[in-house]
Enzyme design. Sequence first.
Site, mmCIF file in Angstrom:
data_model
loop_
_atom_site.group_PDB
_atom_site.id
_atom_site.type_symbol
_atom_site.label_atom_id
_atom_site.label_comp_id
_atom_site.label_asym_id
_atom_site.label_seq_id
_atom_site.Cartn_x
_atom_site.Cartn_y
_atom_site.Cartn_z
ATOM 1 N N GLU A 27 -4.260 14.534 -43.159
ATOM 2 C CA GLU A 27 -4.176 13.606 -42.019
ATOM 3 C C GLU A 27 -3.941 12.174 -42.504
ATOM 4 O OE1 GLU A 27 -7.487 11.737 -40.307
ATOM 5 O OE2 GLU A 27 -8.937 13.171 -41.139
ATOM 6 N N VAL A 108 -7.419 14.689 -37.056
ATOM 7 C CA VAL A 108 -7.495 16.132 -37.317
ATOM 8 C C VAL A 108 -6.682 16.894 -36.259
ATOM 9 C CG1 VAL A 108 -9.068 18.120 -37.314
ATOM 10 C CG2 VAL A 108 -9.708 16.013 -38.519
ATOM 11 N N SER A 142 -14.481 14.750 -29.088
ATOM 12 C CA SER A 142 -13.197 14.665 -29.788
ATOM 13 C C SER A 142 -12.275 15.829 -29.429
ATOM 14 C CB SER A 142 -13.445 14.675 -31.292
ATOM 15 O OG SER A 142 -12.226 14.714 -31.976
ATOM 16 N N ALA A 143 -10.975 15.518 -29.351
ATOM 17 C CA ALA A 143 -9.959 16.559 -29.151
ATOM 18 C C ALA A 143 -9.909 17.507 -30.356
ATOM 19 C CB ALA A 143 -8.590 15.913 -28.936
ATOM 20 N N ASP A 144 -10.527 17.103 -31.460
ATOM 21 C CA ASP A 144 -10.536 17.970 -32.650
ATOM 22 C C ASP A 144 -11.130 19.344 -32.335
ATOM 23 O OD1 ASP A 144 -9.610 15.766 -33.997
ATOM 24 O OD2 ASP A 144 -11.398 15.473 -35.234
ATOM 25 N N LYS A 161 -18.351 14.157 -38.578
ATOM 26 C CA LYS A 161 -18.676 12.784 -38.956
ATOM 27 C C LYS A 161 -20.155 12.498 -38.706
ATOM 28 C CE LYS A 161 -15.637 11.268 -36.101
ATOM 29 N NZ LYS A 161 -14.647 10.472 -35.352
#
Length: 306
Positions: A27, A108, A142-144, A161
Amino acid sequence: MSYPDWFEISPEVEQALKDGAPVVALESSVWCQGLPQPFNLETALEMEGQVRLAGAIPALTWLENGKAHVGCSREQLEKLCQAQEVKKVGAGDIPGVLAKADMGATTVSGTLVLGDRLGIKVFATGGIGGVHRDWSKQLDVSADLLQLSRSRCLTVCSGAKSVLDISTTLEKLESVSVPLLLYGTDNFPEFYNEGKTAPFGTRCDQPSEVARALQLSLELYGRAPLVVNPIPKEYGIHQDKLENWVTEGLFEAQRKGIEGKAVTPFLLSYVAEVSDGQTLDANRVLLLHNAHLAGLIAVAVSEITP
Ligand code: PSU
Ligand code: MN
């Protein structure tokens, strides 16, 4: 394989994809929004070096001039790491940023979308996004997480994180049923330290086991597992210390009215400062460690699926 003309793939990555050689996607948000200069460029180069050392080709992704770039020259990496106005590009941001021809660094989720489109099988990062603290007052997920549950590209990380609500992130990972592999550990690593016993997931101790699990996961569900790889113990930062820094940082962010996507970059630079660089050293170590493991996994994958 032919690709849409909005892809700009480096000759080295293009050749590797054609040959079915091991490739590891990387990334760029971590360089543009996560880490300071010139530490970002030095670490990015080292991370690419670790992928190569393991026998794979690094494929760093970013957006520029209406193209999705995959595979970076030294000059391109320098420009990216020094650029000022770079958008943070999650999965949903790619079409808009390409259409506007803005410069964008992929998170990500953004990197997984591009990697999937090209059939890249393995991706390395530091920490994934997840559920932010205080989610009951202000939902920020998060869209992750959603992308991880859809992607055919396997992610190697050191957990989520540290600035997040880790236990809620784990609940969410479980409910979107991301197949979880714990590499060389029984814990769910918490980014800067080895974390606590994982509530779900399977321990793997060899790249070949991960490669087999990837193959099975693709056959079974058409999507890839998430591999968590703890930071080597000697570089870990104790949970209590970290918790104090993060709590202070969150308070500071709130006081300054920092919200949404800007919270993570602010907190990362806050903890780097108050820890006197300890979090940066740990961040570097885990990124390199994950790049190396991802390279080994990509090699093992290429051996079973030529
Ligand atoms: N972890 C870090 N540094 C980072 C990120 C994660 O230590 O810069 C980036 C990754 O690109 C991750 C993104 O995908 O933050 C998640 O951001 P958000 O919470 O806004 O989805
Ligand atoms: Mn968010």
